[in-house]
Enzyme design. Structure first.
Site, PDB file in Angstrom:
ATOM      1  CD  GLU A  51      24.053 -14.884 -26.112  1.00 16.26           C
ATOM      2  OE1 GLU A  51      23.300 -15.056 -27.200  1.00 16.26           O
ATOM      3  OE2 GLU A  51      25.317 -15.017 -26.321  1.00 16.26           O
ATOM      4  CG  ASN A  74      28.261 -15.272 -24.496  1.00 15.01           C
ATOM      5  OD1 ASN A  74      28.199 -16.143 -25.657  1.00 15.01           O
ATOM      6  ND2 ASN A  74      27.568 -14.460 -24.462  1.00 15.01           N
ATOM      7  CD  GLU A 122      24.571 -18.548 -25.584  1.00 17.58           C
ATOM      8  OE1 GLU A 122      25.719 -17.678 -26.624  1.00 17.58           O
ATOM      9  OE2 GLU A 122      23.614 -18.037 -25.728  1.00 17.58           O
ATOM     10  CG  ASP A 161      27.811 -18.589 -29.201  1.00 20.48           C
ATOM     11  OD1 ASP A 161      26.771 -18.398 -29.773  1.00 20.48           O
ATOM     12  OD2 ASP A 161      27.988 -17.655 -28.282  1.00 20.48           O
ATOM     13  CD  GLU A 213      24.353 -17.274 -32.501  1.00 24.86           C
ATOM     14  OE1 GLU A 213      25.379 -17.655 -32.973  1.00 24.86           O
ATOM     15  OE2 GLU A 213      24.538 -16.620 -31.446  1.00 24.86           O
TER      16      GLU A 213
HETATM   17  P1  C2E Z   1      27.561 -14.067 -29.528  1.00 19.92           P
HETATM   18  O1  C2E Z   1      27.749 -15.023 -28.311  1.00 19.92           O
HETATM   19  O2  C2E Z   1      27.474 -15.073 -30.608  1.00 19.92           O
HETATM   20  O3  C2E Z   1      26.166 -13.098 -29.146  1.00 19.92           O
HETATM   21  C1  C2E Z   1      25.323 -12.825 -30.422  1.00 19.92           C
HETATM   22  C2  C2E Z   1      25.796 -11.514 -30.902  1.00 19.92           C
HETATM   23  O4  C2E Z   1      24.788 -11.362 -31.986  1.00 19.92           O
HETATM   24  C3  C2E Z   1      25.657 -10.278 -30.088  1.00 19.92           C
HETATM   25  O5  C2E Z   1      26.574  -9.283 -30.241  1.00 19.92           O
HETATM   26  C4  C2E Z   1      24.124  -9.867 -30.227  1.00 19.92           C
HETATM   27  O6  C2E Z   1      23.905  -8.479 -29.970  1.00 19.92           O
HETATM   28  C5  C2E Z   1      24.343  -9.930 -31.797  1.00 19.92           C
HETATM   29  N1  C2E Z   1      22.843 -10.199 -32.506  1.00 19.92           N
HETATM   30  C6  C2E Z   1      21.706 -10.758 -31.865  1.00 19.92           C
HETATM   31  N2  C2E Z   1      20.757 -10.733 -32.750  1.00 19.92           N
HETATM   32  C7  C2E Z   1      21.347 -10.008 -33.871  1.00 19.92           C
HETATM   33  C8  C2E Z   1      20.636  -9.749 -35.009  1.00 19.92           C
HETATM   34  O7  C2E Z   1      19.377 -10.197 -35.530  1.00 19.92           O
HETATM   35  N3  C2E Z   1      21.384  -9.239 -35.971  1.00 19.92           N
HETATM   36  C9  C2E Z   1      22.849  -8.613 -35.725  1.00 19.92           C
HETATM   37  N4  C2E Z   1      23.527  -8.270 -36.967  1.00 19.92           N
HETATM   38  N5  C2E Z   1      23.419  -9.227 -34.697  1.00 19.92           N
HETATM   39  C10 C2E Z   1      22.408  -9.743 -33.474  1.00 19.92           C
HETATM   40  P2  C2E Z   1      27.157  -8.488 -29.036  1.00 19.92           P
HETATM   41  O8  C2E Z   1      26.306  -8.453 -27.839  1.00 19.92           O
HETATM   42  O9  C2E Z   1      28.141  -7.240 -29.779  1.00 19.92           O
HETATM   43  O10 C2E Z   1      28.291  -9.636 -28.776  1.00 19.92           O
HETATM   44  C11 C2E Z   1      29.472 -10.145 -29.681  1.00 19.92           C
HETATM   45  C12 C2E Z   1      30.077 -11.348 -29.092  1.00 19.92           C
HETATM   46  O11 C2E Z   1      30.890 -10.796 -27.762  1.00 19.92           O
HETATM   47  C13 C2E Z   1      29.239 -12.320 -28.470  1.00 19.92           C
HETATM   48  O12 C2E Z   1      28.734 -13.067 -29.687  1.00 19.92           O
HETATM   49  C14 C2E Z   1      30.104 -12.937 -27.549  1.00 19.92           C
HETATM   50  O13 C2E Z   1      31.137 -14.004 -28.298  1.00 19.92           O
HETATM   51  C15 C2E Z   1      30.814 -12.113 -26.880  1.00 19.92           C
HETATM   52  N6  C2E Z   1      30.287 -11.501 -25.741  1.00 19.92           N
HETATM   53  C16 C2E Z   1      29.414 -10.984 -25.309  1.00 19.92           C
HETATM   54  N7  C2E Z   1      28.942 -10.836 -23.958  1.00 19.92           N
HETATM   55  C17 C2E Z   1      30.288 -11.620 -23.571  1.00 19.92           C
HETATM   56  C18 C2E Z   1      30.520 -12.105 -22.161  1.00 19.92           C
HETATM   57  O14 C2E Z   1      29.915 -11.563 -21.266  1.00 19.92           O
HETATM   58  N8  C2E Z   1      31.747 -12.877 -21.858  1.00 19.92           N
HETATM   59  C19 C2E Z   1      32.250 -13.414 -23.128  1.00 19.92           C
HETATM   60  N9  C2E Z   1      33.508 -14.254 -22.667  1.00 19.92           N
HETATM   61  N10 C2E Z   1      32.128 -12.895 -24.259  1.00 19.92           N
HETATM   62  C20 C2E Z   1      30.799 -12.055 -24.535  1.00 19.92           C
HETATM   63 MG    MG Z   2      26.729 -16.235 -27.191  1.00 22.98          MG
HETATM   64 MG    MG Z   3      26.464 -16.673 -30.999  1.00 27.24          MG
HETATM   65 MG    MG Z   4      28.724 -14.786 -32.349  1.00 30.15          MG
END
Ligand code: C2E
Ligand code: MG
Ligand code: MG
Ligand code: MG
Length: 275
Positions: free
Chosen positions: A55, A114, A146, A176, A233
């Protein structure tokens, strides 16, 4: 006392507004300067730990605040419609990466990006994505999309139509954060989804709760019945991986298998992982 509490609430509200204002003031320039980075987190098969995909997750190396989390800026971008420019930037970065991988013989590792719910309101989204992958010599099954479950909530026709059109162009659609909030079985019966990503909280809450485990079992079985791939996830512990095995959830993503990391690090992981 209430007065004090109110004052500190007030202060933190003001700080939040100042923070938001600052990131709004810097976002356009940051995009031009490529201060946004794309990290990759592996998606794995639970039983073999084989890497089945990745991802793409955005990071912002902000000149003043350092690395800031998408949770802090994505909602702000969604409010001011800058999100589409940022997402286009991420998608194109990923396309370029996939093309590079192909030229190095690295294939069969689809990358999910995403797609914000507000992106779905852009009428030309499906065509834009299709011309992008074509320009990079990719096929739609290499770039998964996603779409967060909350995108389905507003029951307007426009959103399902956008998803259906993306599906017609043969993109793989991943739902997602399933189970995070307003999950509706309706979305499952109506929309052409290929992958269900179970929200982190879903697994976390089920861990020591037999009732929630039953619900999770049901959801996993239903997804299988619908021929969806299920990815859990936020898998952080061996115990959680054990629960996934017990419930028959075959795919996972989480810190146990790998954090989001820069591309070079991801490729090193890929080279070292079981084939
Ligand atoms: P998401 O798409 O549900 O991504 C999964 C989030 O969970 C990611 O946070 C990831 O770092 C985190 N994660 C993965 N494994 C674990 C784990 O084992 N434990 C915990 N506590 N967390 C874990 P991140 O990178 O901070 O991103 C947060 C949200 O921001 C994403 O949720 C997504 O909704 C959004 N996002 C991130 N990148 C993009 C992007 O390029 N475009 C858009 N529109 N949204 C994005
Ligand atoms: Mg995602
Ligand atoms: Mg997610
Ligand atoms: Mg999420």
């Amino acid at each position: 006392n209430f007065g004090q509490r109110f004052a500190s609430y007030d202060r933190s509200m003001r700080e939040k507004l100042i923070f938001e204002q600052k990131i709004v003031n810097t976002m356009v320039e940051s995009l031009q300067r490529e201060e946004f980075l794309v990290y990759l987190q592996p998606k794995v098969a639970v039983d073999t730990s084989r890497i089945i995909g990745a991802e793409a997750l955005i990071r912002w190396k902000h000149p003043e605040f350092g690395m800031i989390s998408p949770a802090d800026f994505i909602p702000v971008f969604e409010k001011n419609s800058f999100i589409y420019s940022v997402d286009l930037f991420v998608w194109e970065k990923v396309c370029r990466m996939l093309r590079d991988w192909k030229s190095k013989g690295i294939t069969g590792i689809p990358v999910s990006v995403n797609v914000s719910r507000t992106d779905l309101y852009h009428e030309a989204l499906p065509e834009t994505l299709t011309s992008m992958i074509t320009a990079y010599g990719l096929s739609p099954e290499e770039l998964h999309l996603e779409i967060t479950e909350s995108a389905y909530v507003q029951n307007s026709r426009q959103l399902p139509d956008a998803i259906r059109r993306l599906k017609e162009m043969e993109f793989i659609i991943e739902m997602d954060d399933f189970g995070s909030g307003y999950s509706s079985l309706n979305t499952l019966s109506e929309l052409p989804i290929d992958v269900m990503k179970l929200d982190r909280l879903f697994l976390y809450q089920a861990e020591n709760d037999p009732r929630r485990q039953k619900v999770m079992q049901f959801v996993i079985d239903l997804a299988k019945e619908l021929h969806l791939q299920v990815i859990a996830e936020g898998v952080e512990t061996e115990d959680q991986a054990g629960l996934l095995r017990k419930l028959g959830c075959r795919y996972a993503q989480g810190f146990l298998y790998g954090r989001p990391m820069p591309e070079a690090e991801f490729l090193a992981c890929l080279a070292a992982a079981p084939k």
